[in-house]
Enzyme design. Structure first.
Site, PDB file in Angstrom:
ATOM      1  N   SER A   1       0.836  -1.187   0.000  1.00 49.07           N
ATOM      2  CA  SER A   1       0.000   0.000   0.000  1.00 49.07           C
ATOM      3  C   SER A   1       0.874   1.242   0.000  1.00 49.07           C
ATOM      4  O   SER A   1       2.030   1.207   0.466  1.00 49.07           O
ATOM      5  CB  SER A   1      -0.899   0.002   1.246  1.00 49.07           C
ATOM      6  OG  SER A   1      -1.525   1.253   1.433  1.00 49.07           O
TER       7      SER A   1
ATOM      8  N   TYR B   1      -2.621  -0.820  10.796  1.00 51.66           N
ATOM      9  CA  TYR B   1      -2.478  -1.212   9.396  1.00 51.66           C
ATOM     10  C   TYR B   1      -1.210  -0.606   8.786  1.00 51.66           C
ATOM     11  O   TYR B   1      -0.445  -1.296   8.096  1.00 51.66           O
ATOM     12  CB  TYR B   1      -3.715  -0.769   8.624  1.00 51.66           C
ATOM     13  CG  TYR B   1      -3.706  -1.098   7.158  1.00 51.66           C
ATOM     14  CD1 TYR B   1      -4.039  -2.368   6.701  1.00 51.66           C
ATOM     15  CD2 TYR B   1      -3.386  -0.128   6.208  1.00 51.66           C
ATOM     16  CE1 TYR B   1      -4.036  -2.672   5.356  1.00 51.66           C
ATOM     17  CE2 TYR B   1      -3.388  -0.419   4.856  1.00 51.66           C
ATOM     18  CZ  TYR B   1      -3.714  -1.686   4.423  1.00 51.66           C
ATOM     19  OH  TYR B   1      -3.707  -1.980   3.081  1.00 51.66           O
TER      20      TYR B   1
END
Length: 342
Positions: free
Chosen positions: A143, A156
């Site tokens: 990501s 996360y």
């Protein structure tokens, strides 16, 4: 006349929904044999149907990637029933949307075990088999938040940063060993997946991806392309991803202050959150009688179906992609500076 080569074998974690689901559909068109790993039974059944309808062979395996024994058993079953594993894609994840102080220690551990250790375990069982055959590719689905963290997603973001550190160390070891096994990363922007409807959230309003938002098929195409061309260290999907990462490197303090002001509202809609809706941190929401989540989330109206950066990197080379990214960086820096002065 020689017969056609046997279909290759792939394993996808997090295959029941979102990006993993879209990637399985794309690989199925090649007639591949695909082991689908996830926790939710309804999503796995739907993913298996997609693969078979697309011309592939599906092997759904209910697996919690935070448990090494389950990942090892899934790899063993995939090898036994489908054949030697050529491609392993790590994509499973879990998250909590909340300020750090509102995330319990056990919840933080759970996110880390799924998002980070799940990748470590998947990589380990794949390498154990690929090294023996001296062939194979591992794709880590990362990501933009692996390089630029944002508020409300500390667990996360920490896991995604850890994946980068782990993968870079592993790549050096493979190079030292002159191993033909390849590992690469694909860093995604905001994607319209079902996660925003089932992630554990303590936000006042409904969670949403930070624009620009892309459809999961864009991510799937990038992952498959990376699997076909694993010689590059990493791929970035979406010019906004590259721009944000480079802006963070150029003006990190300025970006910190901007995200402190805009990062909370930018991750929430105007609609109040439903405090009673189920979350999938500990148990899949599509288990038992749950509905098949599919690949898309609730933001189809706002999601892009094209990524100029991905297209340029594939067909016009890194120079053209770099020029587009440079323009994006300039735009991000300018917008950030303007908003900070307000």
């Amino acid at each position: 006349m020689r017969g056609r080569p046997a279909p290759r074998v792939a394993v996808i974690t997090g295959a029941s929904a979102g990006v993993g689901r879209a990637t399985a559909r794309l690989l199925a068109r090649r007639g591949m044999r695909i082991a689908l790993l996830a926790r939710g039974g309804a999503g796995l059944r739907g993913a298996a149907e997609d693969v078979r309808a697309g011309g592939g062979v599906a092997l759904p395996i209910e697996t919690d990637v935070s448990e090494y024994a389950q990942v090892e058993a899934a790899a063993e079953r995939a090898t036994s029933e489908l054949g030697p594993i050529d491609l392993w894609i790590n994509d499973a994840f879990a998250s909590v949307f909340a300020p750090f102080g509102e995330i319990g220690p056990e919840e933080f551990r759970r996110v880390t075990e799924v998002c980070y250790l799940g990748y470590v375990y998947g990589t380990r069982v794949a390498l154990d088999r690929m090294r023996t055959r001296r062939a194979g590719t591992i794709v880590q689905v990362g990501s933009a938040l692996a390089y630029r963290s944002i508020p409300l997603q500390s667990a996360y973001c920490g896991a995604k940063h850890a994946i980068v550190g782990f993968t870079e160390a592993l790549r050096c070891e493979l190079l030292h060993d002159r191993s033909p096994v390849r590992v690469t990363m694909v860093h995604l922007p905001a994607v319209n997946t079902p996660q925003f409807d089932w992630v554990l959230s303590r936000l006042r309003n409904r969670a949403r991806p930070v624009p620009p938002i892309y459809q999961p098929e864009i991510a799937a195409r990038a992952i498959v392309y990376a699997a076909d061309h694993p010689g590059r260290r990493e791929y970035w999907v979406g010019a906004s991803t590259v721009g944000t990462i480079l802006a963070n490197r150029c003006v990190p303090g300025l970006l910190d202050r901007y995200l402190a002001r805009a990062g909370y509202s930018g991750q929430q809609t105007a609609q109040s959150a439903d405090r009673d809706r189920p979350a999938n941190l500990w148990h899949p929401v599509d288990d038992g009688s749950g509905a098949d989540p599919g690949a898309h989330g609730s933001f189809d109206a706002h999601a892009r179906t094209r990524s100029p950066l991905l297209w340029l990197s594939r067909y016009r080379g890194p120079l053209a992609a770099g020029l587009l990214s440079a323009g994006t960086v300039a735009g991000v820096l300018l917008r950030t500076a303007r908003r900070h002065r307000r």
